[in-house]
Design a protein around this motif. Structure first.
Motif, PDB file in Angstrom:
ATOM      1  N   HIS A  36       0.874  -1.178   0.000  1.00 14.46           N
ATOM      2  CA  HIS A  36       0.000   0.000   0.000  1.00 14.46           C
ATOM      3  C   HIS A  36       0.904   1.219   0.000  1.00 14.46           C
ATOM      4  O   HIS A  36       1.712   1.402   0.920  1.00 14.46           O
ATOM      5  N   ASP A  37       0.791   2.043  -1.001  1.00 18.68           N
ATOM      6  CA  ASP A  37       1.689   3.192  -1.168  1.00 18.68           C
ATOM      7  C   ASP A  37       3.129   2.698  -1.090  1.00 18.68           C
ATOM      8  O   ASP A  37       3.516   1.816  -1.829  1.00 18.68           O
ATOM      9  N   ASP A  38       3.926   3.247  -0.152  1.00 20.23           N
ATOM     10  CA  ASP A  38       5.330   2.842  -0.059  1.00 20.23           C
ATOM     11  C   ASP A  38       5.579   1.829   1.051  1.00 20.23           C
ATOM     12  O   ASP A  38       6.727   1.563   1.414  1.00 20.23           O
ATOM     13  N   LEU A  39       4.512   1.238   1.597  1.00 23.21           N
ATOM     14  CA  LEU A  39       4.663   0.207   2.621  1.00 23.21           C
ATOM     15  C   LEU A  39       4.512  -1.175   1.996  1.00 23.21           C
ATOM     16  O   LEU A  39       3.705  -1.375   1.081  1.00 23.21           O
ATOM     17  N   THR A  86      12.931  -2.163   8.599  1.00 21.38           N
ATOM     18  CA  THR A  86      11.943  -3.215   8.849  1.00 21.38           C
ATOM     19  C   THR A  86      11.359  -3.116  10.243  1.00 21.38           C
ATOM     20  O   THR A  86      12.085  -2.936  11.222  1.00 21.38           O
ATOM     21  N   ALA A  87      10.039  -3.272  10.327  1.00 19.09           N
ATOM     22  CA  ALA A  87       9.341  -3.375  11.605  1.00 19.09           C
ATOM     23  C   ALA A  87       8.833  -4.808  11.751  1.00 19.09           C
ATOM     24  O   ALA A  87       7.819  -5.172  11.141  1.00 19.09           O
ATOM     25  N   PRO A  88       9.528  -5.656  12.523  1.00 17.14           N
ATOM     26  CA  PRO A  88       9.026  -7.015  12.728  1.00 17.14           C
ATOM     27  C   PRO A  88       7.702  -6.978  13.492  1.00 17.14           C
ATOM     28  O   PRO A  88       7.475  -6.123  14.341  1.00 17.14           O
ATOM     29  N   VAL A  89       6.825  -7.906  13.186  1.00 20.61           N
ATOM     30  CA  VAL A  89       5.547  -8.049  13.871  1.00 20.61           C
ATOM     31  C   VAL A  89       5.672  -9.206  14.848  1.00 20.61           C
ATOM     32  O   VAL A  89       6.438 -10.140  14.635  1.00 20.61           O
ATOM     33  N   ARG A  90       4.930  -9.146  15.942  1.00 22.70           N
ATOM     34  CA  ARG A  90       5.046 -10.191  16.959  1.00 22.70           C
ATOM     35  C   ARG A  90       4.721 -11.566  16.370  1.00 22.70           C
ATOM     36  O   ARG A  90       3.978 -11.685  15.392  1.00 22.70           O
ATOM     37  N   LEU A  91       5.267 -12.584  17.001  1.00 22.83           N
ATOM     38  CA  LEU A  91       5.107 -13.961  16.551  1.00 22.83           C
ATOM     39  C   LEU A  91       3.626 -14.338  16.460  1.00 22.83           C
ATOM     40  O   LEU A  91       2.811 -13.919  17.280  1.00 22.83           O
ATOM     41  N   HIS A 106      -3.126   0.751   5.164  1.00 26.55           N
ATOM     42  CA  HIS A 106      -3.814   2.000   4.822  1.00 26.55           C
ATOM     43  C   HIS A 106      -4.117   2.819   6.076  1.00 26.55           C
ATOM     44  O   HIS A 106      -3.829   4.029   6.126  1.00 26.55           O
ATOM     45  N   ARG A 107      -4.689   2.171   7.095  1.00 28.54           N
ATOM     46  CA  ARG A 107      -5.115   2.902   8.285  1.00 28.54           C
ATOM     47  C   ARG A 107      -3.963   3.395   9.136  1.00 28.54           C
ATOM     48  O   ARG A 107      -4.042   4.445   9.755  1.00 28.54           O
ATOM     49  N   ARG A 108      -2.874   2.627   9.165  1.00 27.84           N
ATOM     50  CA  ARG A 108      -1.756   2.977  10.058  1.00 27.84           C
ATOM     51  C   ARG A 108      -0.516   3.400   9.290  1.00 27.84           C
ATOM     52  O   ARG A 108       0.591   3.329   9.808  1.00 27.84           O
ATOM     53  N   ARG A 109      -0.702   3.881   8.091  1.00 30.15           N
ATOM     54  CA  ARG A 109       0.423   4.225   7.238  1.00 30.15           C
ATOM     55  C   ARG A 109       1.379   5.198   7.915  1.00 30.15           C
ATOM     56  O   ARG A 109       2.588   4.996   7.948  1.00 30.15           O
ATOM     57  N   ASP A 110       0.870   6.288   8.482  1.00 29.94           N
ATOM     58  CA  ASP A 110       1.740   7.298   9.090  1.00 29.94           C
ATOM     59  C   ASP A 110       2.486   6.742  10.298  1.00 29.94           C
ATOM     60  O   ASP A 110       3.665   7.062  10.517  1.00 29.94           O
ATOM     61  N   ASP A 111       1.808   5.913  11.086  1.00 31.50           N
ATOM     62  CA  ASP A 111       2.460   5.321  12.258  1.00 31.50           C
ATOM     63  C   ASP A 111       3.605   4.406  11.843  1.00 31.50           C
ATOM     64  O   ASP A 111       4.711   4.458  12.413  1.00 31.50           O
ATOM     65  N   PHE A 112       3.348   3.542  10.855  1.00 34.44           N
ATOM     66  CA  PHE A 112       4.405   2.649  10.395  1.00 34.44           C
ATOM     67  C   PHE A 112       5.564   3.444   9.795  1.00 34.44           C
ATOM     68  O   PHE A 112       6.737   3.111  10.021  1.00 34.44           O
ATOM     69  N   ALA A 113       5.251   4.477   9.020  1.00 35.47           N
ATOM     70  CA  ALA A 113       6.310   5.277   8.394  1.00 35.47           C
ATOM     71  C   ALA A 113       7.189   5.930   9.448  1.00 35.47           C
ATOM     72  O   ALA A 113       8.422   5.988   9.300  1.00 35.47           O
ATOM     73  N   ALA A 114       6.595   6.414  10.543  1.00 31.03           N
ATOM     74  CA  ALA A 114       7.372   7.051  11.604  1.00 31.03           C
ATOM     75  C   ALA A 114       8.296   6.047  12.289  1.00 31.03           C
ATOM     76  O   ALA A 114       9.469   6.337  12.566  1.00 31.03           O
ATOM     77  N   VAL A 115       7.774   4.861  12.588  1.00 29.97           N
ATOM     78  CA  VAL A 115       8.588   3.825  13.232  1.00 29.97           C
ATOM     79  C   VAL A 115       9.739   3.406  12.323  1.00 29.97           C
ATOM     80  O   VAL A 115      10.894   3.282  12.757  1.00 29.97           O
ATOM     81  N   LEU A 116       9.450   3.200  11.051  1.00 30.48           N
ATOM     82  CA  LEU A 116      10.480   2.746  10.128  1.00 30.48           C
ATOM     83  C   LEU A 116      11.541   3.815   9.885  1.00 30.48           C
ATOM     84  O   LEU A 116      12.723   3.499   9.716  1.00 30.48           O
ATOM     85  N   THR A 250      10.376  -1.444  17.551  1.00 33.22           N
ATOM     86  CA  THR A 250       9.342  -1.204  16.538  1.00 33.22           C
ATOM     87  C   THR A 250       7.968  -1.681  16.989  1.00 33.22           C
ATOM     88  O   THR A 250       7.047  -1.754  16.186  1.00 33.22           O
ATOM     89  N   ALA A 251       7.844  -2.010  18.272  1.00 35.64           N
ATOM     90  CA  ALA A 251       6.567  -2.508  18.763  1.00 35.64           C
ATOM     91  C   ALA A 251       5.498  -1.431  18.627  1.00 35.64           C
ATOM     92  O   ALA A 251       5.711  -0.274  18.988  1.00 35.64           O
ATOM     93  N   MET A 252       4.358  -1.829  18.081  1.00 32.51           N
ATOM     94  CA  MET A 252       3.224  -0.916  17.925  1.00 32.51           C
ATOM     95  C   MET A 252       1.963  -1.585  18.432  1.00 32.51           C
ATOM     96  O   MET A 252       1.764  -2.779  18.240  1.00 32.51           O
ATOM     97  N   ASP A 253       1.121  -0.800  19.078  1.00 35.01           N
ATOM     98  CA  ASP A 253      -0.204  -1.273  19.432  1.00 35.01           C
ATOM     99  C   ASP A 253      -1.070  -1.137  18.185  1.00 35.01           C
ATOM    100  O   ASP A 253      -1.367  -0.020  17.742  1.00 35.01           O
TER     101      ASP A 253
END
Length: 263
Positions: A36-39, A86-91, A106-116, A250-253
């Motif tokens: 999605h976009d650049d993610l 890279t932001a690994p996701v929990r197991l 799509h919904r968390r694009r800005d959050d992921f971009a900031a973490v990365l 990179t943990a995100m809720d």
């Protein structure tokens, strides 16, 4: 045909390209990408009769299964992390479809971009510090024993001295661990202190007085390892692992909506 879910490994920024074809995912499943976009999200199809809510709950009680799954998860994450931030996701994060993963991007694009952006050009190193619980030792048998001292009294005295000796050893080891953490954190851009591992996981009876994670600029990797080497000895054992993808940073809720989507 069994229902199929979507296992999510990691999310990257601007990775493009194809998934790592030579690295199988969990249960030997091929790795695919959802964009999605650049993610870019890296995923695998998994059968829900093995990875659905109920069978997964049972599987998570099997340490061999957890270990095998964790190794497969880690191999995919490391292959991806070699290409892009890279932001690994929990197991065992599992969604019911790739469309739900795309909606997450799509919904968390800005959050992921900031973490990365925060972890770009940086890697995680792990440092564990162990101390021997009998470092201080116990008083020698009969040491300081008065001629008239009864055996029971002598035992209680030795027991008190042994406990005091262990307490002193623990305080000394914990203080040294604080110094180790402070010096390594000064080289890193961020640091985390995790809970000490259970001896069943670490495979050791020694005290784990530090279980630290350090986010380090890639160009400072040698400086960091040199700092670790300088802190070895002094009555403790220092164990270094890495560099890894930045799991600890990179943990995100993913929020309630994502938890409802996840199976």
């Amino acid at each position: 045909m069994a229902e199929v879910g979507t296992y999510l490994y990691a999310i990257t920024l601007g990775a493009g390209g194809a998934p790592p074809a030579d690295v199988p995912g969990v249960a030997g499943a091929p790795v695919r990408t959802v964009t999605h976009d650049d993610l870019v999200a890296y995923v695998s199809p998994v059968p829900l009769d093995r990875f659905g809510e109920e069978p997964l709950r049972r599987s998570l009680e099997d340490l061999d299964w957890v270990g095998e799954t964790a190794r497969a998860h880690h191999r995919v994450v490391e292959a991806v992390a070699g290409r892009a931030p890279t932001a690994p996701v929990r197991l065992v994060t599992i969604y019911s479809s790739e469309d739900q993963v795309r909606d997450l991007l799509h919904r968390r694009r800005d959050d992921f971009a900031a973490v990365l952006a925060r972890v770009a050009g940086r890697r995680e190193w792990g440092v564990k510090v162990y101390a021997n619980p009998v470092t201080a030792g116990s008083p020698a048998e009969g040491e300081g024993l008065a001629e008239a001292e009864k055996p029971g009294t002598a035992y209680l005295r030795r027991r008190r001295e042994s406990l005091r000796s262990r307490d002193e050893a623990w305080r000394a080891a914990a203080a040294h661990a604080e110094r180790v953490h402070a010096e390594l954190a000064a080289v890193a851009v961020a640091s985390r202190r995790h809970r000490p591992q259970d001896p069943q996981l670490s495979g050791r009876d020694d005290w784990m007085v530090l279980n630290g994670a350090y986010l380090v600029e890639e160009e400072r990797g040698e400086e960091f390892t040199a700092a670790v080497d300088a802190l070895r000895g002094q009555g403790v054992e220092v164990e270094l692992t890495g560099p890894w993808a930045p799991y600890s940073f990179t943990a995100m809720d993913l929020g309630t909506a994502d938890e409802e989507d996840a199976r």
